[in-house]
Structures are given as C-alpha cells and as structure tokens.
Scaffold this active site. Structure first.
Site, PDB file in Angstrom:
ATOM      1  N   ASP A   7       0.877  -1.176   0.000  1.00 33.18           N
ATOM      2  CA  ASP A   7       0.000   0.000   0.000  1.00 33.18           C
ATOM      3  C   ASP A   7       0.913   1.224   0.000  1.00 33.18           C
ATOM      4  O   ASP A   7       2.130   1.112   0.186  1.00 33.18           O
ATOM      5  CB  ASP A   7      -0.902   0.006   1.250  1.00 33.18           C
ATOM      6  CG  ASP A   7      -1.817   1.234   1.305  1.00 33.18           C
ATOM      7  OD1 ASP A   7      -2.333   1.653   0.251  1.00 33.18           O
ATOM      8  OD2 ASP A   7      -1.997   1.809   2.400  1.00 33.18           O
ATOM      9  N   SER A   8       0.307   2.389  -0.155  1.00 35.76           N
ATOM     10  CA  SER A   8       1.093   3.619  -0.099  1.00 35.76           C
ATOM     11  C   SER A   8       1.529   3.938   1.337  1.00 35.76           C
ATOM     12  O   SER A   8       2.474   4.682   1.541  1.00 35.76           O
ATOM     13  CB  SER A   8       0.252   4.768  -0.634  1.00 35.76           C
ATOM     14  OG  SER A   8      -0.910   4.896   0.163  1.00 35.76           O
ATOM     15  N   CYS A  70      -4.174  -1.517  -1.799  1.00 37.40           N
ATOM     16  CA  CYS A  70      -4.377  -0.087  -2.011  1.00 37.40           C
ATOM     17  C   CYS A  70      -5.408   0.048  -3.126  1.00 37.40           C
ATOM     18  O   CYS A  70      -5.226  -0.511  -4.215  1.00 37.40           O
ATOM     19  CB  CYS A  70      -3.049   0.542  -2.439  1.00 37.40           C
ATOM     20  SG  CYS A  70      -3.180   2.262  -2.953  1.00 37.40           S
ATOM     21  N   GLU A 148      -3.077   8.891   8.645  1.00 39.58           N
ATOM     22  CA  GLU A 148      -1.637   8.585   8.745  1.00 39.58           C
ATOM     23  C   GLU A 148      -1.022   9.248   9.971  1.00 39.58           C
ATOM     24  O   GLU A 148      -0.102   8.739  10.572  1.00 39.58           O
ATOM     25  CB  GLU A 148      -0.890   9.062   7.482  1.00 39.58           C
ATOM     26  CG  GLU A 148      -1.060   8.184   6.273  1.00 39.58           C
ATOM     27  CD  GLU A 148      -0.174   6.923   6.268  1.00 39.58           C
ATOM     28  OE1 GLU A 148       0.939   6.962   6.816  1.00 39.58           O
ATOM     29  OE2 GLU A 148      -0.625   5.903   5.716  1.00 39.58           O
ATOM     30  N   CYS A 180     -10.933   2.808   0.222  1.00 39.97           N
ATOM     31  CA  CYS A 180      -9.544   3.181   0.503  1.00 39.97           C
ATOM     32  C   CYS A 180      -9.185   2.387   1.753  1.00 39.97           C
ATOM     33  O   CYS A 180      -9.962   2.362   2.717  1.00 39.97           O
ATOM     34  CB  CYS A 180      -9.432   4.685   0.771  1.00 39.97           C
ATOM     35  SG  CYS A 180      -7.828   5.195   1.417  1.00 39.97           S
ATOM     36  N   HIS A 182      -7.262   2.860   4.021  1.00 43.58           N
ATOM     37  CA  HIS A 182      -7.079   3.652   5.248  1.00 43.58           C
ATOM     38  C   HIS A 182      -8.399   3.796   6.033  1.00 43.58           C
ATOM     39  O   HIS A 182      -8.390   3.963   7.245  1.00 43.58           O
ATOM     40  CB  HIS A 182      -6.591   5.074   4.916  1.00 43.58           C
ATOM     41  CG  HIS A 182      -5.121   5.160   4.621  1.00 43.58           C
ATOM     42  ND1 HIS A 182      -4.569   4.634   3.484  1.00 43.58           N
ATOM     43  CD2 HIS A 182      -4.101   5.723   5.325  1.00 43.58           C
ATOM     44  CE1 HIS A 182      -3.266   4.878   3.496  1.00 43.58           C
ATOM     45  NE2 HIS A 182      -2.957   5.531   4.592  1.00 43.58           N
TER      46      HIS A 182
HETATM   47  N1  DGL Z   1      -4.723   3.415   1.061  1.00 41.92           N
HETATM   48  C1  DGL Z   1      -4.738   3.839  -0.303  1.00 41.92           C
HETATM   49  C2  DGL Z   1      -6.008   3.370  -0.984  1.00 41.92           C
HETATM   50  O1  DGL Z   1      -6.567   2.361  -0.590  1.00 41.92           O
HETATM   51  C3  DGL Z   1      -4.529   5.275  -0.651  1.00 41.92           C
HETATM   52  C4  DGL Z   1      -3.984   6.262   0.261  1.00 41.92           C
HETATM   53  C5  DGL Z   1      -3.194   7.318  -0.477  1.00 41.92           C
HETATM   54  O2  DGL Z   1      -3.754   8.330  -0.917  1.00 41.92           O
HETATM   55  O3  DGL Z   1      -2.001   7.084  -0.634  1.00 41.92           O
HETATM   56  O4  DGL Z   1      -6.444   3.966  -1.935  1.00 41.92           O
END
Ligand code: DGL
Length: 262
Positions: A7-8, A70, A148, A180, A182
């Site tokens: 993931d990012s 991600c 984050e 997402c 997150h």
């Molecule tokens: N967690 C990532 C997703 O599922 C993206 C977060 C980011 O913007 O880097 O899209």
C-alpha cells in the site's frame, strides 16, 4: 511460501491484519510506501510506476503472490501488473465489489481517494455485475493524511468528516464501500456521522477469504506448516507510525525495517 502486500502507507495494514489471521503458516511481507504517500491524488502514470517498483521489490524478496492492498493502485494498475508480472496478483477493488453485492443492494455509496473515484473502477465493476444498482461516489482524499498522522480523535476533524460525508445523507444507501484501505481505521467515526444502520463494506475480509481459497486449492501443503514470519517494510518512518500501528494491532512486536525503492 511468501506473500507480498503493498500500500502507499499504513492503510493496507488493515488487509495485512486479516491475511495474517487467515494464513498463519504463510510468510508475509508488508510494504508501505510511506515516502511517496499519498498515491490518491496522483496520476495513473505515476501510480503505475510506483506499483511496478513495489512489485519488483517484493518479488526480489522472493514473494510468490502479491496483494495490492491499495484501492488507488488497484483501480489504476491491476491490469498492468497482471500483464507484466506472471505471478498471482489480488486486488482490493474486485474484493470490495464482491463483498458489497452479497446483500443484493439497490443503492450503494463509494468513498475513496480522488484517483480511485476518478478512475470509475468501482462504478464500472458494480454496474457490470448489476446495472440496476444506483451508485453514488465521493472522493475523500483528505482523510488519508489525517489517518496517517493518527489525528482522527481530535474533535475538529469531525467537521471534515461531516463536510465530506454529508453528500450521502438522505441517499438511502444500503451500504457504503470503504474504497480506501485507510478508511476502516476510522469506521467508528464514519458510523457516528452516517448512523449505525448503514453497513460499511471493508474489502480486507473478502480479499483474505479469496486469497485463502486460492491457496487451499493451489498450495494445500503450506497450511500444515508452523506459524511463519511477518515483516513490515517502510520507505519512510514517521513519528506517528508506532501509535497508529498500535491502534490497529494493539501491539508493536513487528519486525519493522526501512527500505529504499529504486
Ligand atoms: N490506502 C490507499 C487506498 O486504498 C490510498 C492512500 C493514499 O492516498 O495514498 O487507496
């Protein structure tokens, strides 16, 4: 047998957690590309490049299966990664859609980063399965840096939740896809605002179930082994990382290493 997840940032740890629980005997390497976060406001060209770098790195560490934890990378780069690397690659968008369609919804909401929402990946996949479903989407990229930094408990961020989610009030949603990785970290906040009746769809359970099924068929012997290693690789480690990881796992006993991606 090693599984690589990327993931990012820390969002994909929600997927890592479920896969770790479901597959104790498999070695799992998590890569959080925190130095290049956020992905969610970047172009396809850049996300493709980052995704290729991430898979190359995980492959160089002997990962035989990749999970794109991600949504942004899944929506833009799944096809490219599948055609470039001849190893099994699992993504969170197909998993999220599969989970969302289980209850035969009529109206669905999707939240995700700007890139995920602009890609229309969710709309296309949902409507390909059932063209009668009404889909409302809304980009909420702003949630990512707040999560984050572990800031979501701070009261003034309630306003940001409200501003971004008020669009869904009175839409009679049957479910809201957390598009997402997150966002499951702030599930409680989202429910506090939208109400407990709305089901929040988190792809982590579905992607780990799909992966488990695949492995049971293709690598049954791997399930009889003893509990295997987990490692977390990060391209940058912020001061917030430990507190956020503690919130997700209630513990901190991971082997965490910093790594550069070239
Ligand atoms: N967690 C990532 C997703 O599922 C993206 C977060 C980011 O913007 O880097 O899209």
């Amino acid at each position: 047998m090693k599984i690589g997840i990327f993931d990012s940032g820390i969002g994909g740890l929600t997927v890592f957690k479920e896969i770790s629980k479901a597959l104790p005997s498999f070695e799992i390497i998590y890569l959080g590309d925190t130095a290049r976060l956020p992905y969610g406001i970047k172009s396809k060209r850049t996300i493709d490049r980052y995704s290729i770098n991430n898979v190359k790195l995980l492959k160089s560490l002997d990962c035989k299966i990749i999970v794109i934890a991600c949504n942004t990378a899944s929506s833009y780069s799944t096809n490219l990664l599948k055609s470039k690397f001849k190893i099994p690659i699992f993504d969170v968008i197909s998993a999220g859609v599969k989970a969302a369609l289980k209850d035969n919804p009529k109206i669905l909401g999707v939240i995700g980063t700007d890139s995920t929402i602009n890609s229309m990946a969710y709309n296309k996949m949902i409507l390909n399965n059932n063209s009668n479903i009404k889909v409302y989407t809304k980009a909420c990229s702003i949630f990512v840096p707040i999560i984050e930094q572990g800031l979501i408990k701070k009261k003034h961020y309630d306003k940001i939740i409200e501003e971004n989610l008020k669009f869904f009030k009175n839409k009679n949603l049957n479910g809201l896809i957390l598009g997402c990785t997150h966002y499951p970290i702030i599930k409680r906040k989202i429910k506090d605002y939208l109400g407990d009746d709305i089901s929040l769809i988190d792809s982590s359970l579905e992607v780990s179930a799909t992966l488990k099924k695949y492995l049971e068929i293709n690598y049954p012997n791997e399930f009889t082994k003893r509990k295997s290693k987990r490692s977390i690789l990060l391209t940058d480690k912020s001061n917030y990382f430990d507190s956020v990881i503690k919130k997700i796992f209630n513990k901190l006993d991971f082997n965490i290493k910093l790594i550069d991606i070239k």
